[in-house]
Structure formats: structure tokens, C-alpha cells
Design an enzyme around this catalytic site. Structure first.
Site, short mmCIF file in Angstrom:
data_model
loop_
_atom_site.label_atom_id
_atom_site.label_comp_id
_atom_site.label_asym_id
_atom_site.label_seq_id
_atom_site.Cartn_x
_atom_site.Cartn_y
_atom_site.Cartn_z
N LEU A 160 0.82 -1.22 0.00
CA LEU A 160 0.00 0.00 0.00
C LEU A 160 0.85 1.26 0.00
O LEU A 160 0.33 2.36 -0.03
CB LEU A 160 -0.89 0.00 1.24
CG LEU A 160 -2.04 -1.01 1.16
CD1 LEU A 160 -2.73 -1.10 2.49
CD2 LEU A 160 -3.02 -0.62 0.08
N ARG A 161 2.16 1.06 0.04
CA ARG A 161 3.02 2.23 0.13
C ARG A 161 2.86 3.13 -1.10
O ARG A 161 3.00 4.33 -1.01
CB ARG A 161 4.46 1.79 0.29
CG ARG A 161 5.21 2.66 1.25
CD ARG A 161 6.58 2.12 1.53
NE ARG A 161 6.63 1.50 2.83
CZ ARG A 161 7.24 0.35 3.08
NH1 ARG A 161 7.83 -0.29 2.11
NH2 ARG A 161 7.26 -0.14 4.28
N GLY A 162 2.56 2.51 -2.23
CA GLY A 162 2.39 3.27 -3.46
C GLY A 162 1.28 4.30 -3.33
O GLY A 162 1.47 5.48 -3.59
N THR A 164 2.17 7.11 -0.80
CA THR A 164 3.14 8.07 -1.33
C THR A 164 2.50 8.97 -2.38
O THR A 164 2.71 10.18 -2.39
CB THR A 164 4.33 7.34 -1.97
OG1 THR A 164 4.72 6.32 -1.11
CG2 THR A 164 5.45 8.29 -2.22
#
Lengths: 552, 334
Positions: free
Chosen positions: B272-274, B277
């Protein structure tokens, strides 16, 4: 004047310019082996330089940057520090530069960027593909290959006395000329033109001029560009229209009035650079792609590491800024002697530790693996299986990447074997090389296996563990010297196979022909290689087979 | 201290500059990864960043640059409560650095000479509240990379060695640069960088000439050159400060959140970092532009920076990941 003399004169000029602007020009690389020419060169450098500091590739951080002098500190009971080599002034000389690791190079690059160690003289004694790290070489203005220069050529060394005048100025037009020229020779970094500009200015200064003129530019181009060129300029007729239309497309409006001014670099300048291109430039151009980098410098893992891996018993040793002290072992050594030492020194400190007590930690790492693929791209193999082989290699590459292995690629077809890719971890490069691999022609299998064996020897000497994977259909029909002779070709394969077995390299032979080939099975047995006949295998199966072999 | 080339005087490389500005506005975006050829101004930009950033207030002589007295670690001998302003720390992590230098370790000098067990802080302590710059990050040794990952994730450095047990804050923005031809970066580390940029040498002759021209006049008279560019640098700095204030008030519509998720799903970005960010960087951009809400245009501008390094690497795909992101962005955001 012969070529050797010309080069020597250039060397003299370059050193002169370095003395004028050490911070701008940063330094010079000389490629030559030990011998009279080198002695002459060094004595010349020493006569120009006020003082020279010698560096070597295996300097520890403490030697470079200075640090705590443990022995003196212990003896005097107060902190004593030492000066690092980088704190010295004057000229710096790095001998055996080709042996420096990327780590050392990175530190020197930083020092160069801060003008701590300029000018730096790199002495490159490499043979064949050995050379100093590119990052370091690229920062230095000049590069000379002196292997062609004989001692008799070095009889000039008249240098005019330096005429110190103020900074020479350059105009935008000079810069434009240098940038255009760089473009023509395919020099893409900004450092090329910048260093050339500094050279031109230094030359103007040396000649007592206030402004840079065309002669300075010519000398700058001669000295800086030849070693950086990556292509030959196109003939002016052909390139002029494309260039100006390109420019116009890019900046349609703002550039309209300028587009008339976009001129090609002076023909004279082009010729000047061309004259000093290395004699084997075109040949190198062809192979340049294959050793773009990553000959694995710096990653050659020591079997015994100072910083990581499985711990081994600590040993008596010195602290050099890299290794770590083993406090317990040090104290254990010192403990029994405490009473004696206290009586002897009458000290009131609690613990007396002498330099000899210090133990450092040691670790053991497993050396890194290099998977060397020798891929048969001959007509017989190409017909049946070349595309599967390529697919398998790509899948393996992805695996090798995730395991942090190095991959190297050798293709053999027609009469020779070609190293398509020296050991690398770069997936980008490998994919490109593979796509470029053409098929067709005879099967010089012995040559291919030999090339793989030699690559294995090379990587083993760098402290890595090679694994040879040969993908072929085994229909060898070309001998080592390129003649079509099936019987002899197969005999040679057996011989080279035995050589690989004796060398102790692990190998895998994948038979990718339509039918299993008995001859190939025998060769594999001579190589003591694992043999797999994969007549109907697709890329997936092949990669699985090798993958399983790798895990052993 | 050496004088750095001014940030605003760097020709072109807009994406790289934008990425750095965005992390200055919102450090939680994560780091910036700059990949490209040699001699394209990667290091220059990072070093220039230090001079550009607003100053921070710290407790004097605090080894970890704490803002408040209560945050000063208890192992530090420092007991002053006085504050002072200092420039944002930008710490260089040299290649081949030893683990001890990074995390900090037992102060051997003091241990040997005075017999005291004291902690000598390392680079992570120095970089707290600032930037950690790793040149040639792809050549960094694996064990150092693992260590950095761990600290960058937790924002805290924990040292357990030689009988020491010490922890201190280590919140920093990681900036890495490298040349992809020399080796790749492990996906785990790639993912840890918030934004990634690919830089190339300018292809335009005029641009290249002005690179040389500016560098030349910088070398000739550094002070004058810096004074000339000061107003430009100041403009960016004020922009950053203003954007920091605006950041909280940026509104995000549900629809935009859906767009973020859609984009990441289509591209198959791991984790889920995408999305996070993308959202944070988008907001920072909106704030920098002085807008009040996050719009599609912002996402579109940010998507290549935030996502291209998160795609699963497909060894058989010829097109670069940047192309894939652009294609997906065009499909979804129109």
C-alpha cells in the site's frame, strides 16, 4: 615525429596545465607498465610537483582520513590522533590504480570533488580489461595510454617557465564550440566540456593571454576529448540538416532567431580530436559495449571478512578503522597480566591494556557466485531452440538477481565465441545483450566451452565461485582454430571438458537438441558436469533444472 | 565549509528538483532515489539542497539534533537546554562505511583511555531530522542496506553491542543516487524510497551550453554567482515554507482516493506504500502550487515519480516501467 613522440609532448603539456589549474583539471590517468618510460614520467612529475604523496589501492580509512593512534594513545594515556594522507598537500599519486575497489574510488571521488587531492595522478598498470573504476577516471581531465611510447621518444622535456597572470576569460561562443564538439564525438556527460574549458583557460594562462583563443580550444579538445569519445562524428553534410531541424522542433518559437547561429563545430577542431583518437579506437568501439563496466571490481568478496558473515575466533590484531575490536577477548588477554603491569608501571588506572592485547573480530563470508552461461547460437541450435534458450536464460537471470548472483553470458557461433556480458548484476544490460544475440553458422563448441572455462578462472581469481552452464545441441563441427572438422572438433571438446573437470569448476550441460545427443553426454561426463537432455523443454523447464542445480 | 552550487541554478532536471522540494515540504513522503548516468548533476543537486532548506531549531550540542530538551537522549553528556538555529543536516554516507560508523558504537577512545563505557553516536544520529545522502547506493554493502532499511522504517536507531543498549530517534529522508549500469538495487530497498527519478544528460545543445556557462561562472567567482542566484533560491525556500503551512488544509475528495487506488491496482504495485506516497506527494505538490485541494492533474504529474520503481520487474518486458506508468495514468485519469 612519430606517434610516441607526439603523445609524449602531449603528456608534457598536460602536466604543465595541471600545475597551472590543479583544482579545475583534477588530474590525469596514465596507462603504462613499469619500465624506463614510467621512471622518466615519474621523475618529470616529481620535478614539477612541489611534493607528492603516494596513495595505494588498499588504504584503510585510518590511513586516508586519519584517526586515533591507538598505540600512542595507550602509551601516553591521552588521546593521540594521526593525520590522514588526504590532509597532505601537493600532488597525489595512486599507483596500481586498476586494483582499487569501487569503495576506495568513491572515497577518492569525494575528496576530488572537494579539491582535497587534486591533482591526482592515476597510474594504471592494467592488462587487457583491467582498469581503474570509471567514476574515478571520468573525473580527471586527461587520459594517456603510454604503452606505445618508447624510451627513445621521451627526449623532449622543455617546459617554458610559468607565466603567472590573472585568470583567463572565455566567452559563451567558446563554450558553444566545445559543447558541439563533445556532441559530435558522443560525449554525453557535462564533465567533458567543463574539463575542456578549464584546459583551454589554463593553456591561455600558460601563454600569457587574457582571453581564450582558437588555439587553446584546439589543444583542449586534443587533450580531453579523444579518451572520452564514444563515436566518430558524422560527415558534416549529413548531420547539418538533421541537427538544425531537431533544434527547431524542440524550441520552435524561442529559438527561431538563434537557429541561424547553430553551427557545426569547427572542422579543424574535429580533425584535432580525430588525430589523437587511440589507434584501436574503432575496434574498441565495437567491444566497448560489452565491458561497459562491472568487471566486478570491489565486489570480489574476501573469504575472510572483517565486518560481516559467520563469526570466527577473534585474533590479535590492530585496529584499522575497518575491523571491530573484540572487547571480551582483549580483556581476557590483558587480565592475567594486570598485577604485573601495575607493579611495573605504578599506574593507578584500573585496567592496563597494552596494544598487544587488542583482539579484532573476524567473520567468514561465502563468496559470491557467478553463473556463466555459454549459449550455442549456431544454425543447428538456432533452428530448434535458440529462442527457448534465451527465454530460459532470462528467467534464470531474474532468479540469479533475487539470489544476488552475478551473471555472465558467452555466445558461440560460426567460428568464435564472444563474451556478450562480463559478470554483472545489471538486468538491464543483460536483457539488451540477449536480444542482440544473433543465430546461425557453425558450432564451435570447443571454443565456447573454453571461453566459459577462462571466464570461470578469471572470476575464481577474484574470489567468486563460478558455475558454468552450457546450452547446446552438441553438434560440434568447428575446431578451436576455426576449421570445419567434425571429428577433431568433438575430440577437442573432450579435451577442454577434462580441463574444466581438473580445474574443479562446477558445470551443467543442457542438451537442447531435438534428440538427446550421446556425444554430448560423453563430453559432459568428461567435464564431470551434470547432464540434462531436455528435448521438449520450454524456457520454464530449463530454468527450473538449472535453478535446482544452483541450490545444491 | 565549502560553498555549494545553488539549487536554482541547476539547468533542467525538473523532475529531480521537484522530487527534492516535495520531500522538503513533507518528509513523510519518504526518500528520493535518483538514478542516472555519470556527470548529470545528481550529487550537485543533493549538496545544493542543504543550502536551500530552511533552518531548524535544535538544542545546542545535542548529538541527535533534538528540537526539545526532553528529546535529548540520556546517554548524551549534554545538559544544556539552550536552543539555536542550524541548517538542516545533510549527511553523506560514504560507500564502504563500517556498521559502527553508521549506527554509532562504543567510544573506544574513552573506553581505552579513561575506562568509561560511553556511546559514540554515528551517522544516523547526525542525520536525525535531516537528510541522509548515499551516493552510489546500488553499490552499498548488503548488511548496511539492511540496517538502513530497518532504521528508515522505524525512525529509531537501536544499538545493542559491546554491552551498550542505546536507542535514539533517527528520522531522516533517504536520498540515494546511482548508475543502474553498475548494478541494481534490491526491490525491498527500492520500495523504501518514496519517489524515484531518472536523470539523463540534457539533449538540447542550448541547455548543455548553459550548464557549462553557469558552472564556469560559478568556478570563477563563487560568491558573486551565489549572490546572483540567491533571490531564486529564496523564492523556492519561501515556497517550501508556505507549502508546509498549507499542507494541513489541502482537501482530498473521495474520488481522488479512488483514482489513487485504481492506478496502483492497475499497475500491480506491491503493497500500500504506493497509494500513500502518491497521496502525500500529490498533496505536497498541491500545497506548493498554492491550491486548496488535491486534483487529478497533481496525481498525473506525480504518478511517474511515485510509482515507477514499485512495479514488479518483468524480465521479459522491454519497455521501461516509466512507460507503463504513463500508459496507466492516461487510461485511468484521462
Amino acid at each position: 615525429m612519430n606517434r610516441g613522440q607526439e603523445i609524449w609532448l602531449q603528456v608534457i603539456a598536460a602536466l604543465h596545465l595541471l600545475a597551472i589549474d590543479p583544482n579545475g583539471l583534477k588530474g590525469v590517468t596514465f596507462r603504462l607498465r613499469a619500465g624506463p618510460v614510467r621512471d622518466k614520467l615519474l621523475s618529470h612529475i616529481h620535478s614539477i610537483a612541489v611534493s607528492t604523496t603516494k596513495l595505494h589501492p588498499n588504504m584503510t580509512d585510518e590511513q586516508l582520513f586519519g584517526g586515533v593512534d591507538v598505540i600512542a594513545t595507550l602509551n601516553k594515556s591521552r588521546l593521540v590522533t594521526t593525520d590522514g594522507l588526504l590532509q597532505k598537500s601537493g600532488w597525489f599519486e595512486l599507483s596500481m590504480a586498476e586494483r582499487s575497489s569501487l569503495q576506495t574510488a568513491a572515497r577518492l571521488c569525494q575528496a576530488l570533488d572537494q579539491n582535497l587531492i587534486s591533482p591526482l595522478i592515476l597510474l594504471d598498470e592494467g592488462i587487457d580489461d583491467e582498469r581503474p573504476p570509471d567514476s574515478l577516471r571520468e573525473r580527471l581531465a586527461f587520459y594517456f595510454d603510454l604503452s606505445e611510447v618508447r624510451h627513445a621518444d621521451t627526449d623532449f622535456d622543455s617546459v617554458d617557465a610559468l607565466q603567472e597572470i590573472g585568470e583567463a576569460k572565455s566567452v559563451v561562443n567558446d563554450m558553444r564550440k566545445l559543447v558541439l564538439l563533445a556532441e559530435q564525438f558522443g560525449i554525453s556527460t557535462a564533465r567533458g566540456p567543463l574539463l575542456a574549458l578549464c584546459t583551454a583557460k589554463a593553456n591561455a594562462k600558460a601563454n600569457g593571454r587574457k582571453m581564450v583563443n582558437d588555439e587553446d580550444l584546439e589543444i583542449a579538445a586534443e587533450l580531453v576529448y579523444p579518451s572520452r569519445a564514444t563515436r566518430l562524428p558524422e560527415p558534416p553534410e549529413a548531420s547539418e540538416p538533421t541537427q538544425s531541424t531537431e533544434m527547431q522542433q524542440k524550441n520552435d518559437n524561442e529559438n527561431e532567431k538563434k537557429s541561424g547561429e547553430i553551427e557545426l563545430p569547427n572542422e579543424l577542431l574535429i580533425e584535432a580530436v580525430r588525430a589523437f583518437l587511440p589507434s584501436d579506437f574503432l575496434e574498441k568501439l565495437k567491444t566497448q559495449k560489452t565491458h561497459l563496466k562491472s568487471n566486478g571490481v570491489g565486489f570480489g568478496t574476501q573469504a575472510k571478512s572483517k565486518t560481516r558473515g559467520r563469526p570466527r575466533p577473534s585474533r590479535q590484531g590492530k585496529l584499522d578503522g575497518q575491523n571491530r575490536i573484540d572487547i571480551v577477548a582483549t580483556l581476557r588477554t590483558a587480565a592475567p597480566l594486570q598485577t604485573i603491569r601495575k607493579i611495573k608501571t605504578k599506574a593507578i588506572r584500573h585496567v592496563l591494556i597494552y596494544p598487544d592485547d587488542i583482539h579484532v573480530k573476524r567473520y567468514e563470508t561465502r563468496s559470491e557466485r557467478v553463473v556463466i552461461f555459454a549459449v550455442d547460437a549456431s544454425g543447428s541450435a538456432a533452428l530448434s531452440r535458440l529462442s527457448e534458450s534465451k527465454g530460459a536464460v532470462e528467467l534464470l537471470l531474474a532468479q540469479a538477481y533475487s539470489r544476488r548472483d552475478y551473471v555472465s553470458l558467452i555466445g558461440f557461433r560460426n567460428t568464435n565465441a564472444e563474451i556478450l556480458l562480463p559478470p554483472t548484476r545489471s538486468l538491464v544490460q543483460t536483457k539488451r545483450r540477449l536480444a542482440e544475440l544473433p543465430g546461425g553458422g557453425g558450432t564451435p563448441m570447443a571454443t565456447g566451452i573454453k571461453a566459459a572455462g577462462e571466464m570461470a578462472l578469471l572470476t575464481a581469481s577474484q574470489g567468486k565461485t563460478p558455475l558454468i552452464v552450457i546450452l547446446t545441441d552438441g553438434r560440434a563441427n568447428i575446431t578451436l582454430d576455426g576449421k570445419p572438422d567434425r571429428t577433431q572438433a568433438i575430440e577437442q571438446c573432450h579435451q577442454i571438458g577434462r580441463w574444466i573437470a581438473v580445474s574443479g569448476f562446477k558445470s551443467v550441460v543442457l542438451d537442447v537438441g531435438k534428440w538427446p545427443n550421446k556425444v554430448l553426454a560423453h563430453i559432459a561426463r568428461d567435464m564431470q558436469a551434470a547432464y540434462f537432455a531436455l528435448p521438449r523443454a520450454d524456457a520454464q523447464v530449463i530454468s527450473k533444472t538449472i535453478g535446482a542445480e544452483l541450490e545444491l | 565549509m565549502s560553498i555549494n552550487f545553488p539549487f536554482s541554478a541547476i539547468v533542467g532536471q525538473e523532475q529531480m528538483k521537484l522530487a527534492m522540494i516535495l520531500t522538503a515540504i513533507d518528509p513523510t513522503i519518504g526518500g528520493v532515489l535518483v538514478f542516472g548516468d555519470r556527470g548529470t548533476g545528481k550529487s550537485t543537486a543533493v549538496r545544493a539542497l542543504a543550502a536551500l532548506l530552511p533552518e531548524i531549531s535544535v538544542i545546542r550540542d545535542c548529538p541527535v539534533n533534538s528540537e526539545f530538551a526532553k528529546d535529548v537522549p540520556n546517554w548524551s553528556a549534554n545538559r544544556v537546554k539552550e536552543k539555536r538555529m542550524r541548517e538542516t543536516p545533510v549527511v553523506d554516507l560514504p560507500l564502504g562505511v563500517s556498521e559502527d560508523r553508521v549506527t554509532g558504537a562504543l567510544d573506544i577512545e574513552r573506553a581505552l583511555t579513561k575506562g568509561e563505557k560511553a556511546f559514540q553516536p554515528g551517522l544516523l544520529a547526525k542525520a536525525n531530522r535531516g537528510y541522509l545522502y548515499i551516493d552510489e547506493v546500488n553499490l552499498l554493502e548488503d548488511h548496511i542496506v539492511d540496517l538502513l532499511l530497518d532504521v528508515a522504517q522505524s525512525g529509531e536507531n537501536l544499538v545493542e553491542r559491546e554491552g551498550l543498549s542505546i536507542r535514539h530517534a533517527a528520522k531522516f529522508v533517504l536520498i540515494g543516487s546511482g548508475n543502474p549500469e553498475e548494478g541494481e538495487l534490491r526491490p525491498q530497498l527500492l520500495d523504501r524510497f518514496g519517489l524515484s527519478v531518472e536523470v539523463t544528460s540534457p539533449t538540447n545543445i542550448e541547455d548543455r551550453i548553459s550548464v557549462i556557462e553557469r558552472r564556469d561562472s560559478f568556478e570563477r567567482n563563487r560568491k558573486r554567482f551565489i549572490n546572483k542566484w540567491k533571490p531564486e533560491d529564496k523564492k523556492i525556500r519561501e515556497g517550501i515554507l508556505k507549502a508546509r503551512n498549507n499542507l494541513k488544509s489541502i482537501k482530498t475528495a473521495k474520488k481522488i482516493l479512488r483514482d489513487c487506488a485504481d492506478l496502483c491496482l492497475t499497475l500491480g504495485a506491491d503493497g500500500l506504500r504506493g497509494e500513500l506516497t502518491l497521496l502525500r506527494a500529490g498533496r505536497a505538490l498541491a500545497a506548493y502550487e498554492g491550491k486548496t485541494s488535491l486534483e487529478r492533474a497533481h496525481l498525473k504529474a506525480i504518478a511517474p515519480l511515485a510509482l515507477s520503481h514499485r512495479l514488479r520487474r518483468d524480465p521479459l518486458d522491454e519497455a521501461g516501467s516509466g512507460t507503463r506508468v504513463n500508459r496507466a495514468t492516461a487510461d485511468i485519469l484521462g
